[in-house]
Design a protein around this motif. Structure first.
Motif, short mmCIF file in Angstrom:
data_model
loop_
_atom_site.label_atom_id
_atom_site.label_comp_id
_atom_site.label_asym_id
_atom_site.label_seq_id
_atom_site.Cartn_x
_atom_site.Cartn_y
_atom_site.Cartn_z
N THR A 1 -6.25 10.90 -0.24
CA THR A 1 -6.81 10.82 1.12
C THR A 1 -6.87 9.40 1.66
OG1 THR A 1 -9.04 10.74 0.20
CG2 THR A 1 -8.17 12.91 0.79
N THR A 2 -6.77 8.41 0.79
CA THR A 2 -6.80 7.01 1.24
C THR A 2 -5.61 6.27 0.62
OG1 THR A 2 -8.24 6.39 -0.62
CG2 THR A 2 -9.31 6.94 1.48
N PRO A 3 -5.10 5.24 1.30
CA PRO A 3 -3.96 4.48 0.76
C PRO A 3 -4.30 3.88 -0.61
CG PRO A 3 -4.32 3.93 3.05
CD PRO A 3 -5.50 4.74 2.63
N GLN A 4 -3.36 3.95 -1.53
CA GLN A 4 -3.50 3.37 -2.87
C GLN A 4 -2.57 2.17 -3.00
OE1 GLN A 4 -5.78 5.01 -5.30
NE2 GLN A 4 -6.34 5.72 -3.26
N LYS A 5 -2.69 1.46 -4.12
CA LYS A 5 -1.79 0.34 -4.37
C LYS A 5 -0.70 0.77 -5.34
CE LYS A 5 -4.68 -3.58 -3.20
NZ LYS A 5 -5.31 -4.84 -3.65
N HIS A 6 0.52 0.49 -4.95
CA HIS A 6 1.66 0.85 -5.78
C HIS A 6 1.82 -0.21 -6.87
CE1 HIS A 6 5.50 2.54 -6.88
NE2 HIS A 6 6.08 1.34 -6.72
N ARG B 1 0.84 -1.19 0.00
CA ARG B 1 0.00 0.00 0.00
C ARG B 1 0.88 1.25 0.00
NH1 ARG B 1 -5.44 -0.71 1.42
NH2 ARG B 1 -6.03 -2.83 0.78
N PHE B 2 0.37 2.30 -0.62
CA PHE B 2 1.16 3.54 -0.68
C PHE B 2 0.31 4.70 -0.20
CE2 PHE B 2 2.18 7.47 -2.91
CZ PHE B 2 3.52 7.64 -2.54
N PHE B 3 0.92 5.54 0.66
CA PHE B 3 0.27 6.76 1.11
C PHE B 3 1.37 7.81 1.27
CE2 PHE B 3 -1.79 9.66 4.14
CZ PHE B 3 -3.04 9.79 3.53
N PRO B 4 1.25 8.96 0.60
CA PRO B 4 2.31 9.98 0.68
C PRO B 4 2.56 10.42 2.13
CG PRO B 4 0.70 10.51 -1.02
CD PRO B 4 0.13 9.39 -0.24
N LYS B 5 3.88 10.47 2.47
CA LYS B 5 4.20 10.80 3.86
C LYS B 5 5.09 12.05 3.97
CE LYS B 5 5.71 6.60 4.40
NZ LYS B 5 5.10 5.94 3.26
N ASP B 6 6.21 12.09 3.19
CA ASP B 6 7.12 13.23 3.33
C ASP B 6 6.77 14.32 2.32
OD1 ASP B 6 8.18 12.42 0.85
OD2 ASP B 6 9.63 11.12 1.85
N ASP B 7 7.44 15.46 2.42
CA ASP B 7 7.14 16.60 1.55
C ASP B 7 7.31 16.26 0.08
OD1 ASP B 7 6.55 18.10 3.74
OD2 ASP B 7 8.51 19.10 3.88
N LYS B 8 8.36 15.50 -0.22
CA LYS B 8 8.60 15.15 -1.62
C LYS B 8 7.41 14.38 -2.20
CE LYS B 8 11.83 12.70 -4.64
NZ LYS B 8 13.07 11.88 -4.70
N GLY C 1 5.43 0.50 -19.79
CA GLY C 1 6.18 1.70 -19.46
C GLY C 1 5.52 2.97 -19.95
N GLY C 2 6.09 4.10 -19.52
CA GLY C 2 5.60 5.39 -19.99
C GLY C 2 4.64 6.09 -19.07
N ILE C 3 4.24 5.44 -17.97
CA ILE C 3 3.32 6.08 -17.02
C ILE C 3 4.10 6.39 -15.75
CG2 ILE C 3 1.21 5.81 -15.67
CD1 ILE C 3 0.15 3.93 -17.79
N SER C 4 4.07 7.64 -15.34
CA SER C 4 4.84 8.04 -14.17
C SER C 4 4.06 7.84 -12.88
CB SER C 4 5.25 9.51 -14.30
OG SER C 4 4.10 10.34 -14.38
N ASN C 5 4.76 7.33 -11.89
CA ASN C 5 4.20 7.14 -10.54
C ASN C 5 2.80 6.51 -10.57
OD1 ASN C 5 6.49 8.42 -9.36
ND2 ASN C 5 5.58 10.42 -9.87
N PRO C 6 2.68 5.31 -11.14
CA PRO C 6 1.34 4.69 -11.26
C PRO C 6 0.82 4.15 -9.94
CG PRO C 6 3.03 3.20 -12.08
CD PRO C 6 3.75 4.48 -11.72
N LEU C 7 -0.46 4.40 -9.68
CA LEU C 7 -1.14 3.88 -8.50
C LEU C 7 -2.49 3.32 -8.92
CD1 LEU C 7 -0.59 6.80 -5.93
CD2 LEU C 7 0.73 4.67 -6.09
N ALA C 8 -2.96 2.33 -8.19
CA ALA C 8 -4.29 1.76 -8.45
C ALA C 8 -5.13 1.86 -7.20
CB ALA C 8 -4.18 0.31 -8.89
#
Length: 862
Positions: free
Chosen positions: A725-730, A689-696, A753-760
């Protein structure tokens, strides 16, 4: 002392023979045993045997069908009807030695249950009605009585009245600017007011009906005064004329001008005229267009499904019918219509012989044979009004049918069957109950096996409780036809429900409906079946109960293996064409039957296909193939012709599942499984699971992906990390990603390829591929054969889902050392032409040597 009978032979020797010789007065030369009967099963002609045929010379008088004491006589009506029609017999008698039913046949293959009863002693005093109808000295007179000429409803009158109701509805909607559902509520109350006035005036000519002039006079003083007087009159007359129909909280809320206009139009309208059935039919036809609207759609069962279930039930004038989630009353109306049709068929002489009149029978049906319950006030009111236009609205009450009392605190007319209480229970339940978990009164839940299992529960799925309630309500040999989510018959979590069913009832039929069946009710896709159960006879119940020790399905299977005489056939069918497409557009074509109509014929004559003859690859292609080889358009499920499949499964072959597609598919899969192997851990679920945490990460842009039905993984939206707002799948390049609820239509693809930072979305499943080519696997899973495969293995209570564990268990062709000819054979069966000839996948297949020895006889060697 009761006659001891243990077998079908006992029934023939100890019951049927003395009944026809000593009681009904037939000679030995009139009784012909094991008579061959040629019957048509589709294009095939088979010879079967009628147990006994009563003949005088060349004239066939009665066909007799004997059943074992543990079998239900109602389960044999289709077989008896087939023999009677084939031999031209005017009567059939069916008995299991404990009970009997006598059926008569009239023009147009119409049939009527004339009389039924219990068998105790074989003497003339016990069978007076039977003697008067088919006794040797009476039967010729009964045969020569011509039934009344059938009168078809006046189609033009129905159309006129339908327009009349539509016009009233339009007046309310347009003048008072109400939505269709609210306008319909007001129309129902104004019709009820008019009917109450008419009923009170008929009993007392001094009764003052409400007139448009009265409303106008009140309105000239005050609008509020007019509404107050209108509702006072409404409340008074409805409570006097139809006390059970009065709703305490119902208030008429239309403007005085609208009420005045409606009363003008309703003045010549009467519920007591000779064409009352025409008005009822017109109102029932007017209803669906209104019930499709938001707010009423949940109470609408499509008419083709209502007709199908009522035909399958073979409703008799002897039935006590209940719909405990009656909605607008569609099943009740159809049941009444069929009963009324049977009464209209009966000759006057036959009516005299059974000791009644046509009018008495119709009144008895209205008062004592049809009952409806619904918890929602609007639905109950609609059903009451609907039934009132057919002649009686008193049969519908409001309340929670899972409780013992209605909303007013009065006990329901139909209570749980109790052998010690005369006339308790009912003989037929027709229902399409609401689906889903509902909170319920703890005491009520505790009264149900499925509400109090192992620990106290605050909720239970209503459809589960309704099945349990139905089996309580039914008398022995009573029937239940109910619409249920397919998951109840397939998911492991409902294995206990299926065990409960096996312990209490014969499974007469399971018919799979297409996912769009309820699109006209505002539900675009839902997996449903029609389940047809028949509660065990007392004798069968004793035999089955003695064999259940742990209340598991394994007990049932073990019992049938020990006592094969208790085994029986279960009719199963898979339907696609129900008369309308997923868009709601009609698919009816003159001279062509829908799948539902064909299933009815198959069920009634016992005609089912041999599953072994079905080409599963061709069947899957018809269901899931492409409309155009140039365009990758998917076939639209629901408008395919020739896709119906019907077959029989022995109860002893049940694998704790009752869904038809499982048996349809698994039978064929076994033929090829020895040369296939599970996908297994070659696909590994990724739960990261992925959820943004740091500033980057919060400042980063992310691509939210979706998978279309053509397998293309595309960017649905681009968002900043801070907006997630909710965890996504990396997801990583090369991952397989799929929608678990749409995998069966091809919503499964590979991230390239060709899709940047893909999440589902968390709803999607993401898999890593290990030891198998991802494109090869996706090509397989998107073929018609594997789409059908996915349909079978997915489970869920209402919406099916493909879980990674289920995907890992799917079988794919082994790598072997077989010839290129066999490789080509499998390609032609599993892969469609466009996929087969694509450069990438075609090359992969040429590299694989796949063992397909078990396909011999399934695929062509050429």
């Amino acid at each position: 002392m009761p006659i001891t009978i243990n077998s079908e032979r006992d029934v023939e020797v100890k019951i049927i023979t003395p009944l026809f010789k000593d009681v009904l007065g037939y000679e030995d030369d009139h009784m012909h045993w094991a008579v061959p009967v040629q019957m048509n099963f589709g294009r095939e002609v088979r010879t079967k045997e009628a147990d006994l045929v009563i003949k005088r010379g060349n004239d066939v008088l009665v066909v007799v069908e004997a059943k074992k004491p543990t079998e239900a006589i109602f389960g044999a009506t289709g077989q008896a009807d087939s023999y009677a029609f084939a031999l031209g017999s005017p009567f059939s008698l069916i008995t299991n030695g404990r009970e009997y039913v006598l059926r008569a046949y009239y023009h147009g293959n119409r049939r009527v249950d004339l009389t039924r009863g219990h068998i105790d002693k074989i003497n003339k005093s016990s069978f007076k009605k039977l003697i008067s109808l088919i006794g040797a000295s009476e039967i010729l007179a009964a045969i020569n009585e011509a039934p009344p000429e059938a009168v078809e409803p006046d189609a033009e009158k129905i159309k006129d009245y339908r327009r009349f109701f539509k016009g009233l509805h339009s007046v309310i909607r347009d003048r008072d600017k109400l939505d269709p559902a609210a306008a319909f509520d007001e129309l129902s109350m104004m019709l009820l007011l008019s009917a109450a006035d008419e009923a009170l005036y008929a009993s007392n000519p001094k009764h003052q009906k409400l007139t448009s002039e009265s409303v106008a006079a009140w309105a000239s003083t005050s609008t509020d005064l007019s509404k107050k007087h209108l509702n006072l009159h409404f409340d008074t007359v409805v409570r006097k004329a139809f006390p059970l129909l009065a709703e305490e909280t119902s208030k008429i809320n239309i403007s005085p001008a609208t009420a005045e206009e409606l009363l003008k139009r309703l003045k010549p309208f009467s519920l007591k005229s000779d064409d009352m059935d025409v008005k009822g039919r017109a109102f029932e036809e007017f209803l669906p267009s209104q019930l499709r609207g938001k707010g009423l759609g949940q109470f609408f069962t499509p008419r083709p499904i209502v007709n199908f279930m009522c035909e399958l039930a073979d409703i008799s004038i002897k039935d006590i019918v209940l719909d405990f989630a009656c909605g607008s009353g569609g099943f009740l109306i159809k049941a009444y219509e069929k009963m009324r049709g049977e009464v209209d068929l009966l000759p006057e002489g036959t009516l005299r012989r059974i000791g009644t009149s046509r009018a008495e029978l119709i009144e008895d049906i209205k008062s004592n044979h049809i009952f409806g319950i619904d918890a929602e006030p609007r639905a109950a009111r609609t059903a009451r009004m609907n039934m009132l236009l057919w002649g009686d609205g008193k049969c519908v009450v409001r309340g929670n049918a899972l409780a013992a009392k209605d909303s007013s605190g009065a006990p329901y007319a139909i209570q749980d069957y109790d052998p010690d209480v005369s006339d308790s229970g009912c003989t037929l339940i027709l229902a399409n109950p609401p689906f889903g978990a509902r909170e319920a009164d703890a005491a009520m839940l505790k009264s149900y096996h499925f509400g109090s299992q192992s620990k106290m529960r605050k909720s239970q799925k209503t459809e589960v409780l309704f099945v349990e309630k139905a089996l309580r309500l039914l008398r022995p040999e009573g029937r239940l036809l109910i619409v249920l989510p397919t998951g109840l018959l397939s998911a492991d979590s409902y294995a206990d429900l299926r065990s409960h069913i096996a312990k209490n009832a014969w499974v007469r039929g399971v018919i799979n409906l297409p996912t769009h069946t309820f699109v006209q009710s505002g539900v675009p896709t839902v997996n449903t079946v029609v389940l047809y159960l028949q509660k065990y006879s007392n004798e069968m119940m004793k035999a089955v109960s003695a064999g259940f020790t742990t209340d598991t399905f394994e007990d049932f299977s073990a019992l049938l293996s020990r006592r094969p005489e208790l085994d029986y056939d279960i009719f199963m069918a898979d339907c696609e064409d129900v008369g309308f497409e997923p868009s709601g557009r009609s698919t009816r074509v003159a001279g062509r039957k829908t799948d539902l109509e064909e299933v009815i014929e198959d069920f009634k004559i016992g005609s089912t296909a041999d599953i072994g003859d079905l080409d599963i690859f061709d069947y899957a292609e018809r269901l899931y193939g492409v409309k155009s080889r140039r365009r990758r358009d998917q076939v639209v499920r629901g408008n395919q012709v020739g896709t119906k499949a019907s077959f029989a499964v022995r109860a002893s072959q049940l694998a704790n599942r009752m869904d038809p597609t499982y048996y349809l598919f698994s039978h064929k899969l076994r033929e090829i499984s020895k040369d296939m192997e599970p996908i297994g851990l070659r696909v590994v679920p990724r739960a990261e699971r992925f959820f943004p945490k740091d500033d980057k990460e919060l400042d980063q842009d992310y691509s939210l992906l979706s998978v279309a039905s053509d397998g293309q993984v595309t960017v649905r939206d681009t968002v900043k990390g801070e907006d997630i707002t909710t965890p996504q799948k990396h997801i990583e390049e090369g991952d397989i990603v799929y929608n678990p609820m749409r995998a069966n239509i091809g919503s499964i693809g590979i991230l390239k390829g060709g899709i940047s930072n893909p999440l589902a979305s968390p709803d999607y499943h993401v898999l890593k591929v290990n030891g198998i080519d991802a494109e090869y696997l996706i090509a397989l899973l998107r073929t018609p054969f594997y789409k059908f495969y996915i349909d079978v293995i997915t489970t869920g209570s209402i919406r099916d889902r493909l879980y990674p564990k289920s995907l890992q268990g799917m079988l794919i062709p082994k790598k072997g050392a077989e010839s290129k000819k066999q490789v080509k054979m499998l390609q032609e069966k599993i892969l469609d032409e466009e996929i087969r000839h694509s450069e990438r996948v075609g090359g992969l297949y040429q590299e694989l040597n796949i063992s397909v020895r078990s396909l011999v006889g399934v695929v062509s060697p050429n």
